[in-house]
Design an enzyme around this catalytic site. Structure first.
Site, PDB file in Angstrom:
ATOM      1  CB  CYS A  80       0.859   7.214  -0.542  1.00 45.10           C
ATOM      2  SG  CYS A  80      -0.177   7.470   0.888  1.00 45.10           S
ATOM      3  CG  HIS A 183      -2.516   8.106  -3.793  1.00 44.41           C
ATOM      4  ND1 HIS A 183      -2.027   6.840  -3.957  1.00 44.41           N
ATOM      5  CD2 HIS A 183      -2.756   8.254  -2.478  1.00 44.41           C
ATOM      6  CE1 HIS A 183      -1.976   6.232  -2.779  1.00 44.41           C
ATOM      7  NE2 HIS A 183      -2.415   7.073  -1.870  1.00 44.41           N
ATOM      8  CD  GLU A 185      -1.318   6.760  -7.567  1.00 42.98           C
ATOM      9  OE1 GLU A 185      -0.678   7.833  -7.430  1.00 42.98           O
ATOM     10  OE2 GLU A 185      -1.616   6.036  -6.601  1.00 42.98           O
TER      11      GLU A 185
HETATM   12  N1  GLN Z   1      -1.414   4.562   5.501  1.00 51.30           N
HETATM   13  C1  GLN Z   1      -0.546   3.855   4.592  1.00 51.30           C
HETATM   14  C2  GLN Z   1       0.750   3.440   5.284  1.00 51.30           C
HETATM   15  O1  GLN Z   1       1.024   3.854   6.350  1.00 51.30           O
HETATM   16  C3  GLN Z   1      -0.254   4.663   3.351  1.00 51.30           C
HETATM   17  C4  GLN Z   1      -1.536   4.947   2.627  1.00 51.30           C
HETATM   18  C5  GLN Z   1      -1.399   5.026   1.134  1.00 51.30           C
HETATM   19  O2  GLN Z   1      -0.417   4.588   0.527  1.00 51.30           O
HETATM   20  N2  GLN Z   1      -2.419   5.545   0.522  1.00 51.30           N
HETATM   21  O3  GLN Z   1       1.490   2.686   4.730  1.00 51.30           O
END
Ligand code: GLN
Length: 208
Positions: A80, A183, A185
């Site tokens: 992410c 994610h 995890e």
């Molecule tokens: N929206 C976050 C970003 O732009 C990422 C979200 C996440 O890691 N769950 O950094």
């Protein structure tokens, strides 16, 4: 196998737990000396808010040593926000969710990909699906948790696509670099971490 887990934000404890269940030793990196006093086989950059994590990395003096290690080929798994920090370019204009936060163009540009942050809009900001994930032993369905995740809008020719959701690329591998928009995890499924460990082992063989 010693794996550094960046522990500035996000579900780092869950990443460490998954790696330990698979027999690796996981160490949380909270400050510069945690990273520089050991030799690592791999690194995990968890989710969080990429702008905040980037700033913390700069403030703690961690950006440069991590960038150097990645440039030298340290295998990495970014999830992410971690994916965003690893990508070569970030699309700034997002129609679905205007995002005016200014950000460095990249942090650790080791993944030949262009990402778009918060790309699923308000309705689909956070959701869970079960989709196919490509492993070294074939495709397996795994649960994928998305929390205001990015999409991978473009990838270079040397980037292998590991998963798609709603026709969008959500997991990739490029040599020692693995990244997911979701994610892994936050579920009990260990497939992604298992593939990361396999990638570390393969990478060591390649470098011998
Ligand atoms: N929206 C976050 C970003 O732009 C990422 C979200 C996440 O890691 N769950 O950094």
């Amino acid at each position: 196998m010693k794996i550094a887990v960046l522990a500035l934000q996000g579900a780092f404890a869950e990443h460490a737990r998954a790696l330990e269940l698979l027999g690796a030793e996981a160490y949380e990196i909270r400050q510069l000396k945690d990273f520089t006093t050991q030799k690592w086989d791999g690194l995990v950059i968890p989710g969080g808010e990429s702008t905040v994590m980037g700033k913390l990395l700069d403030d703690l003096g961690l950006s440069e040593p991590i960038a150097d290690a990645l440039r030298d080929g340290l295998p990495v798994l970014g999830t992410c926000a971690g994916l965003i920090l690893l990508s070569k370019s970030i699309l700034r204009h997002n129609q679905a969710l205007a995002d005016t936060v200014s950000q460095k163009e990249y942090y650790f540009p080791v993944l030949d990909a262009t990402v778009q942050r918060n790309a699923y809009g308000r309705q689909l900001g956070s959701f869970q699906v079960v989709e196919k994930f490509r492993t070294t032993k074939g495709e397996v369905p795994i649960p994928m948790v998305f929390i205001r995740g990015p999409i991978i809008a473009e990838v270079g020719a040397s980037v292998e696509i590991l998963a798609r959701v709603y026709d969008r690329v959500v997991a990739v591998r490029q040599g020692a670099v693995m990244a997911t928009a979701f994610h892994p995890e936050l579920t009990d499924n260990l497939t992604v971490h298992q593939e990361f460990i396999a990638n570390i082992k393969q990478h060591h063989q390649v470098n011998k």
